[in-house]
Enzyme design. Sequence first.
Site, PDB file in Angstrom:
ATOM      1  N   LYS A  76       0.803  -1.223   0.000  1.00 45.51           N
ATOM      2  CA  LYS A  76       0.000   0.000   0.000  1.00 45.51           C
ATOM      3  C   LYS A  76       0.845   1.286   0.000  1.00 45.51           C
ATOM      4  CE  LYS A  76      -4.183  -2.034   1.887  1.00 45.51           C
ATOM      5  NZ  LYS A  76      -5.228  -2.011   2.910  1.00 45.51           N
ATOM      6  N   GLY A 139      -0.800  -0.172  12.277  1.00 44.47           N
ATOM      7  CA  GLY A 139      -0.214  -0.562  10.987  1.00 44.47           C
ATOM      8  C   GLY A 139      -0.944   0.119   9.838  1.00 44.47           C
ATOM      9  N   ASN A 161      -0.846   0.554  20.498  1.00 48.29           N
ATOM     10  CA  ASN A 161      -0.098  -0.378  19.640  1.00 48.29           C
ATOM     11  C   ASN A 161       1.068  -0.978  20.405  1.00 48.29           C
ATOM     12  OD1 ASN A 161       0.165  -1.501  16.945  1.00 48.29           O
ATOM     13  ND2 ASN A 161       2.132  -0.420  16.856  1.00 48.29           N
ATOM     14  N   ARG A 162       1.358  -2.241  20.109  1.00 50.18           N
ATOM     15  CA  ARG A 162       2.466  -2.929  20.781  1.00 50.18           C
ATOM     16  C   ARG A 162       3.758  -2.101  20.653  1.00 50.18           C
ATOM     17  NH1 ARG A 162       4.347  -8.521  18.175  1.00 50.18           N
ATOM     18  NH2 ARG A 162       4.517  -7.084  16.410  1.00 50.18           N
ATOM     19  N   MET A 224     -11.459  -5.842  12.397  1.00 49.68           N
ATOM     20  CA  MET A 224     -11.284  -5.624  10.952  1.00 49.68           C
ATOM     21  C   MET A 224     -10.962  -6.895  10.182  1.00 49.68           C
ATOM     22  SD  MET A 224      -9.465  -1.909  10.676  1.00 49.68           S
ATOM     23  CE  MET A 224      -9.020  -2.214   8.991  1.00 49.68           C
TER      24      MET A 224
HETATM   25  P1  NDP Z   1       0.114  -4.454   9.340  1.00 51.28           P
HETATM   26  O1  NDP Z   1       1.043  -5.596   9.191  1.00 51.28           O
HETATM   27  O2  NDP Z   1       0.404  -3.159   8.664  1.00 51.28           O
HETATM   28  O3  NDP Z   1      -0.041  -4.105  10.926  1.00 51.28           O
HETATM   29  C1  NDP Z   1      -0.220  -5.138  11.855  1.00 51.28           C
HETATM   30  C2  NDP Z   1      -0.648  -4.559  13.204  1.00 51.28           C
HETATM   31  O4  NDP Z   1      -0.879  -5.642  14.109  1.00 51.28           O
HETATM   32  C3  NDP Z   1       0.395  -3.670  13.854  1.00 51.28           C
HETATM   33  O5  NDP Z   1      -0.235  -2.679  14.612  1.00 51.28           O
HETATM   34  C4  NDP Z   1       1.146  -4.676  14.748  1.00 51.28           C
HETATM   35  O6  NDP Z   1       1.778  -4.093  15.859  1.00 51.28           O
HETATM   36  C5  NDP Z   1      -0.010  -5.502  15.240  1.00 51.28           C
HETATM   37  N1  NDP Z   1       0.449  -6.828  15.693  1.00 51.28           N
HETATM   38  C6  NDP Z   1       0.873  -7.852  14.936  1.00 51.28           C
HETATM   39  N2  NDP Z   1       1.245  -8.898  15.712  1.00 51.28           N
HETATM   40  C7  NDP Z   1       1.053  -8.510  17.004  1.00 51.28           C
HETATM   41  C8  NDP Z   1       1.254  -9.122  18.268  1.00 51.28           C
HETATM   42  N3  NDP Z   1       1.714 -10.370  18.363  1.00 51.28           N
HETATM   43  N4  NDP Z   1       0.931  -8.430  19.382  1.00 51.28           N
HETATM   44  C9  NDP Z   1       0.452  -7.164  19.284  1.00 51.28           C
HETATM   45  N5  NDP Z   1       0.238  -6.520  18.116  1.00 51.28           N
HETATM   46  C10 NDP Z   1       0.546  -7.177  16.983  1.00 51.28           C
HETATM   47  O7  NDP Z   1      -1.312  -5.024   8.916  1.00 51.28           O
HETATM   48  P2  NDP Z   1      -2.580  -4.178   8.438  1.00 51.28           P
HETATM   49  O8  NDP Z   1      -2.654  -2.969   9.281  1.00 51.28           O
HETATM   50  O9  NDP Z   1      -2.565  -4.013   6.989  1.00 51.28           O
HETATM   51  O10 NDP Z   1      -3.807  -5.194   8.763  1.00 51.28           O
HETATM   52  C11 NDP Z   1      -4.290  -5.357  10.088  1.00 51.28           C
HETATM   53  C12 NDP Z   1      -5.598  -6.136  10.065  1.00 51.28           C
HETATM   54  O11 NDP Z   1      -6.613  -5.433   9.357  1.00 51.28           O
HETATM   55  C13 NDP Z   1      -5.507  -7.515   9.406  1.00 51.28           C
HETATM   56  O12 NDP Z   1      -6.301  -8.411  10.158  1.00 51.28           O
HETATM   57  C14 NDP Z   1      -6.147  -7.297   8.032  1.00 51.28           C
HETATM   58  O13 NDP Z   1      -6.715  -8.464   7.511  1.00 51.28           O
HETATM   59  C15 NDP Z   1      -7.233  -6.286   8.414  1.00 51.28           C
HETATM   60  N6  NDP Z   1      -7.676  -5.464   7.277  1.00 51.28           N
HETATM   61  C16 NDP Z   1      -9.001  -5.549   6.928  1.00 51.28           C
HETATM   62  C17 NDP Z   1      -9.504  -4.813   5.891  1.00 51.28           C
HETATM   63  C18 NDP Z   1     -10.945  -4.947   5.544  1.00 51.28           C
HETATM   64  O14 NDP Z   1     -11.352  -4.461   4.470  1.00 51.28           O
HETATM   65  N7  NDP Z   1     -11.745  -5.556   6.390  1.00 51.28           N
HETATM   66  C19 NDP Z   1      -8.643  -3.887   5.100  1.00 51.28           C
HETATM   67  C20 NDP Z   1      -7.270  -3.847   5.564  1.00 51.28           C
HETATM   68  C21 NDP Z   1      -6.815  -4.629   6.610  1.00 51.28           C
HETATM   69  P3  NDP Z   1       3.340  -3.658  15.766  1.00 51.28           P
HETATM   70  O15 NDP Z   1       3.342  -2.309  15.107  1.00 51.28           O
HETATM   71  O16 NDP Z   1       3.788  -3.642  17.165  1.00 51.28           O
HETATM   72  O17 NDP Z   1       4.034  -4.711  14.931  1.00 51.28           O
END
Ligand code: NDP
Length: 285
Positions: A76, A139, A161-162, A224
């Site tokens: 993105k 994210g 956020n973590r 989401m």
């Molecule tokens: P990113 O990879 O950009 O971000 C992931 C996020 O999850 C970060 O905030 C990360 O925190 C956090 N995270 C991951 N693992 C852990 C953990 N073990 N403990 C705590 N926090 C954690 O992903 P996206 O933002 O693109 O997607 C996030 C979600 O949104 C997904 O489930 C995706 O499917 C959903 N989504 C749904 C859409 C829809 O149309 N319904 C559209 C876009 C996304 P950290 O920064 O600390 O790593």
Amino acid sequence: MKNYFEKKTRFSNFFCVAGTPIAHSKSPVIHTLFGEGVNLELTYEKVEVSSGCLGVAIEQFKKAGGIGMNVTVPLKEEAFDIADDQSDRAIKAGAANTLCFKDGRIVADNTDGSGIVRDLKLNNSITLEGKTILILGAGGAAKGIIPALIKENPFSIKVSNRTISRAEALVEFTKDYPLEVLEWGKKLSYRPDIVINATSLSLSNDLPAIGSQTIGPGSVVYDMAYTVGPTNFMRFSESLGATQILDGLGMLVEQAAEAFFLWHGIFPDTSSIIEYLRNENSSNA
Ligand code: NDP
């Protein structure tokens, strides 16, 4: 160099979604159903493209007759940077999920934010104005939805956020709005009206670090993720008595409808597609 559209001849109405992983993507089904609903023939494919390879894939897609592309994780931000022109929504999110190829230019937009707002307001009658909102995660998805949520004039938005620096970066990004950062796992002194899980934790059925007092009767909980059956986070919210618990399927269809509108100038019916996908999910559960 990888050939992304190797065996393709030119299609007249050709679209695709690019990302990694991509096999699970529902976008081809959604756009094909939208097209059928308005008697529009189109070809929509999914193509696996890794970080750093989007430019090559776009050039090949254009040669194959492509006129519009969706991009998903992890492309993105790359899509935003590659574009010649960016919409206001894409600029506010710093990321793009929809590309239009027009007059030799690449135009980037971001429909994620309006997708979640439409799903909350129109499909689920949830008011955002004056509400306290807690977003878990910072994210790409959080970044995409925050500008659209701000526009709805909520009372406050907190982000937890973590990796706290990522949440703090969002505050920098939305400097004209007092976004607040909450340490991961830290208790709130009040119960927010709306809790949005924008982490990827539900994809592995893990729970975000929030205290049980954060959710209860009166809470709207929005995960989401769109999985077959409720996520653990949705089940956890139910056990705490949340009033409305939603997954991301409606958002997925609504953001796709916005992209469809950008490409074809027609806003498709979304409710029948959400229902279709929900039935498909329950028969696969
Ligand atoms: P990113 O990879 O950009 O971000 C992931 C996020 O999850 C970060 O905030 C990360 O925190 C956090 N995270 C991951 N693992 C852990 C953990 N073990 N403990 C705590 N926090 C954690 O992903 P996206 O933002 O693109 O997607 C996030 C979600 O949104 C997904 O489930 C995706 O499917 C959903 N989504 C749904 C859409 C829809 O149309 N319904 C559209 C876009 C996304 P950290 O920064 O600390 O790593």
